[in-house]
Write a protein that holds these residues in place. Structure first.
Motif, PDB file in Angstrom:
ATOM      1  N   ASP A 164       8.385  12.086   4.331  1.00 31.36           N
ATOM      2  CA  ASP A 164       7.650  11.172   5.217  1.00 31.36           C
ATOM      3  C   ASP A 164       8.592  10.027   5.571  1.00 31.36           C
ATOM      4  N   PRO A 165       9.141  10.006   6.790  1.00 32.94           N
ATOM      5  CA  PRO A 165      10.136   8.980   7.146  1.00 32.94           C
ATOM      6  C   PRO A 165       9.657   7.556   6.929  1.00 32.94           C
ATOM      7  N   ALA A 166       8.354   7.315   7.014  1.00 32.08           N
ATOM      8  CA  ALA A 166       7.835   5.959   6.839  1.00 32.08           C
ATOM      9  C   ALA A 166       7.984   5.467   5.400  1.00 32.08           C
ATOM     10  N   ASN A 167       8.138   6.385   4.448  1.00 29.54           N
ATOM     11  CA  ASN A 167       8.295   5.983   3.049  1.00 29.54           C
ATOM     12  C   ASN A 167       9.713   5.524   2.713  1.00 29.54           C
ATOM     13  N   LEU A 168      10.691   5.993   3.469  1.00 33.96           N
ATOM     14  CA  LEU A 168      12.083   5.823   3.055  1.00 33.96           C
ATOM     15  C   LEU A 168      12.534   4.366   3.003  1.00 33.96           C
ATOM     16  N   PRO A 169      12.235   3.532   4.005  1.00 34.51           N
ATOM     17  CA  PRO A 169      12.654   2.124   3.898  1.00 34.51           C
ATOM     18  C   PRO A 169      11.980   1.403   2.735  1.00 34.51           C
ATOM     19  N   VAL A 170      10.719   1.735   2.465  1.00 37.08           N
ATOM     20  CA  VAL A 170       9.995   1.112   1.351  1.00 37.08           C
ATOM     21  C   VAL A 170      10.603   1.552   0.027  1.00 37.08           C
ATOM     22  N   TYR A 171      10.893   2.837  -0.096  1.00 35.33           N
ATOM     23  CA  TYR A 171      11.525   3.346  -1.311  1.00 35.33           C
ATOM     24  C   TYR A 171      12.856   2.637  -1.567  1.00 35.33           C
ATOM     25  N   THR A 172      13.670   2.508  -0.528  1.00 37.29           N
ATOM     26  CA  THR A 172      14.981   1.873  -0.682  1.00 37.29           C
ATOM     27  C   THR A 172      14.840   0.427  -1.135  1.00 37.29           C
ATOM     28  N   ALA A 173      13.954  -0.329  -0.506  1.00 37.60           N
ATOM     29  CA  ALA A 173      13.773  -1.734  -0.859  1.00 37.60           C
ATOM     30  C   ALA A 173      13.314  -1.907  -2.299  1.00 37.60           C
ATOM     31  N   GLN A 174      12.510  -0.965  -2.796  1.00 38.81           N
ATOM     32  CA  GLN A 174      11.949  -1.077  -4.139  1.00 38.81           C
ATOM     33  C   GLN A 174      12.882  -0.543  -5.218  1.00 38.81           C
ATOM     34  N   TYR A 175      13.458   0.631  -5.007  1.00 37.96           N
ATOM     35  CA  TYR A 175      14.134   1.340  -6.097  1.00 37.96           C
ATOM     36  C   TYR A 175      15.654   1.219  -6.078  1.00 37.96           C
ATOM     37  N   VAL A 176      16.238   0.972  -4.930  1.00 34.46           N
ATOM     38  CA  VAL A 176      17.699   0.919  -4.866  1.00 34.46           C
ATOM     39  C   VAL A 176      18.286  -0.294  -5.588  1.00 34.46           C
ATOM     40  N   PRO A 177      17.664  -1.486  -5.547  1.00 36.61           N
ATOM     41  CA  PRO A 177      18.302  -2.643  -6.191  1.00 36.61           C
ATOM     42  C   PRO A 177      18.703  -2.420  -7.644  1.00 36.61           C
ATOM     43  N   ARG A 178      17.785  -1.969  -8.491  1.00 33.68           N
ATOM     44  CA  ARG A 178      18.131  -1.818  -9.907  1.00 33.68           C
ATOM     45  C   ARG A 178      19.178  -0.729 -10.107  1.00 33.68           C
ATOM     46  N   ARG A 179      19.084   0.349  -9.316  1.00 39.41           N
ATOM     47  CA  ARG A 179      20.066   1.416  -9.474  1.00 39.41           C
ATOM     48  C   ARG A 179      21.436   0.998  -8.955  1.00 39.41           C
ATOM     49  N   ALA A 239       0.831  -1.203   0.000  1.00 39.68           N
ATOM     50  CA  ALA A 239       0.000   0.000   0.000  1.00 39.68           C
ATOM     51  C   ALA A 239       0.866   1.253   0.000  1.00 39.68           C
ATOM     52  N   ARG A 240       1.918   1.240   0.802  1.00 36.71           N
ATOM     53  CA  ARG A 240       2.787   2.422   0.863  1.00 36.71           C
ATOM     54  C   ARG A 240       3.547   2.594  -0.446  1.00 36.71           C
ATOM     55  N   LEU A 241       3.960   1.507  -1.064  1.00 44.16           N
ATOM     56  CA  LEU A 241       4.649   1.596  -2.350  1.00 44.16           C
ATOM     57  C   LEU A 241       3.723   2.180  -3.410  1.00 44.16           C
ATOM     58  N   GLN A 242       2.470   1.787  -3.405  1.00 44.54           N
ATOM     59  CA  GLN A 242       1.524   2.339  -4.373  1.00 44.54           C
ATOM     60  C   GLN A 242       1.346   3.841  -4.178  1.00 44.54           C
ATOM     61  N   GLU A 243       1.330   4.277  -2.932  1.00 41.65           N
ATOM     62  CA  GLU A 243       1.229   5.710  -2.649  1.00 41.65           C
ATOM     63  C   GLU A 243       2.455   6.444  -3.171  1.00 41.65           C
ATOM     64  N   ILE A 244       3.635   5.857  -2.982  1.00 41.58           N
ATOM     65  CA  ILE A 244       4.871   6.461  -3.479  1.00 41.58           C
ATOM     66  C   ILE A 244       4.797   6.615  -5.001  1.00 41.58           C
ATOM     67  N   LYS A 245       4.346   5.588  -5.699  1.00 37.45           N
ATOM     68  CA  LYS A 245       4.255   5.639  -7.160  1.00 37.45           C
ATOM     69  C   LYS A 245       3.279   6.719  -7.614  1.00 37.45           C
ATOM     70  N   GLN A 246       2.165   6.860  -6.898  1.00 40.07           N
ATOM     71  CA  GLN A 246       1.196   7.900  -7.247  1.00 40.07           C
ATOM     72  C   GLN A 246       1.782   9.288  -7.060  1.00 40.07           C
TER      73      GLN A 246
END
Length: 287
Positions: free
Chosen positions: A66-81, A46-53
């Motif tokens: 929003d500090p709660a977004n940062l761990p989710v962002y890292t888990a999703q976007y950092v691997p490919r980069r 749910a939080r990842l979907q909010e980030i994408k929106q």
């Protein structure tokens, strides 16, 4: 020069004794350790979907402040980069810079892609290398987790990491001084975001021109798609054109308008790891 297929193939040779036979999987293993708590969050999807929106409407503050977004962002976007940056920093021209033991300033790099990718590309080295990550959101706990995982898996005591808060749209004297004492400054997937405020984005360009020392390097990387197209008046420009136009100050060393990073098949990570298309410019500051 671009990142050739031969260069990409050679990345597995760089640091193979440290990263093992499959460096890309080793990088993902580091991220899986560092992001383990985030990946287990019940509201992750749910939080990842909010980030994408919020990305869609370019609400970057809504994501990163929003500090709660940062761990989710890292888990999703950092691997490919991180995988892409490992390949990029294994390019011979960047390896030559890294072998000098530089101070590296990574602008807008709080999520840690640069920290992981550069560390992987330097894992075979022994000379001290300093990586300073700067961002306007407080990523310190995320970066600490990544640093701990990197040292646990790869044991790279020659790498020194630090972090500071600062806004690239309101550049402080401290950040100007940090640019001036760095041998390599990076702006990777950050320059386009600055154009929510065009006037201050152009001030950022002027700051790089003014503060980067002769023979120091500036690495600019961002999306090769329309997301990096900036409208100025009635015209649209790709973000790299602003620096390409400054030929009196910068000599291009690596210059590629569109480059695909495609990871190896059958990599293991709890989330899908996407390929990515980007442009790259490595400039050397002229005398």
């Amino acid at each position: 020069m671009g990142v050739s297929s031969e260069d990409a193939a050679g990345t597995s040779a760089f640091g193979r004794s440290v990263l093992g036979k499959n460096p890309q999987q080793s990088i993902l293993n580091v991220l899986r350790i560092a992001c383990s708590e985030a990946l287990q969050q019940p509201d992750f999807a749910a939080r990842l979907q909010e980030i994408k929106q919020r990305f869609y409407v370019r609400d970057f503050d809504g994501i990163f402040l929003d500090p709660a977004n940062l761990p989710v962002y890292t888990a999703q976007y950092v691997p490919r980069r991180a995988l892409c940056y490992y390949e990029l920093f294994s390019h011979p021209d960047l390896q030559e810079i890294l072998r000098t033991g530089p101070q590296i300033l990574c602008l807008g790099a709080g999520s840690g892609s640069e920290l992981v990718g550069i560390s992987a590309a330097c894992a075979h080295m022994t000379q001290p290398i300093s990586v300073h990550s700067q961002d306007y959101a407080d990523w310190s706990s995320i970066l600490q987790s990544l640093e701990t995982a990197v040292q646990y898996k790869w044991r790279v005591p020659h790498m020194n990491y630090s972090f500071s808060l600062g806004n690239l749209l309101s550049i402080s004297p401290e950040l100007e001084a940090h640019i001036a004492r760095s041998q390599l400054v990076t702006a990777m997937f950050v320059f386009n975001e600055l154009f929510v405020d065009k006037a201050n984005a152009m001030n950022f360009v002027r700051t790089i021109v003014r503060c980067l020392q002769p023979n120091a390097y500036f690495l600019l990387v961002d999306s090769a798609g329309s997301f990096s197209s900036v409208k100025v008046g009635s015209n649209s420009y790709m973000a790299y054109m602003f620096f390409d136009s400054l030929a009196a100050y910068f000599k291009p060393v690596i210059q590629e308008d569109s480059k695909w990073f495609r990871h190896k098949p059958a990599l293991e990570y709890p989330l899908p790891v996407e390929n990515m298309r980007y442009f790259v410019r490595l400039y050397r500051r002229k005398q």
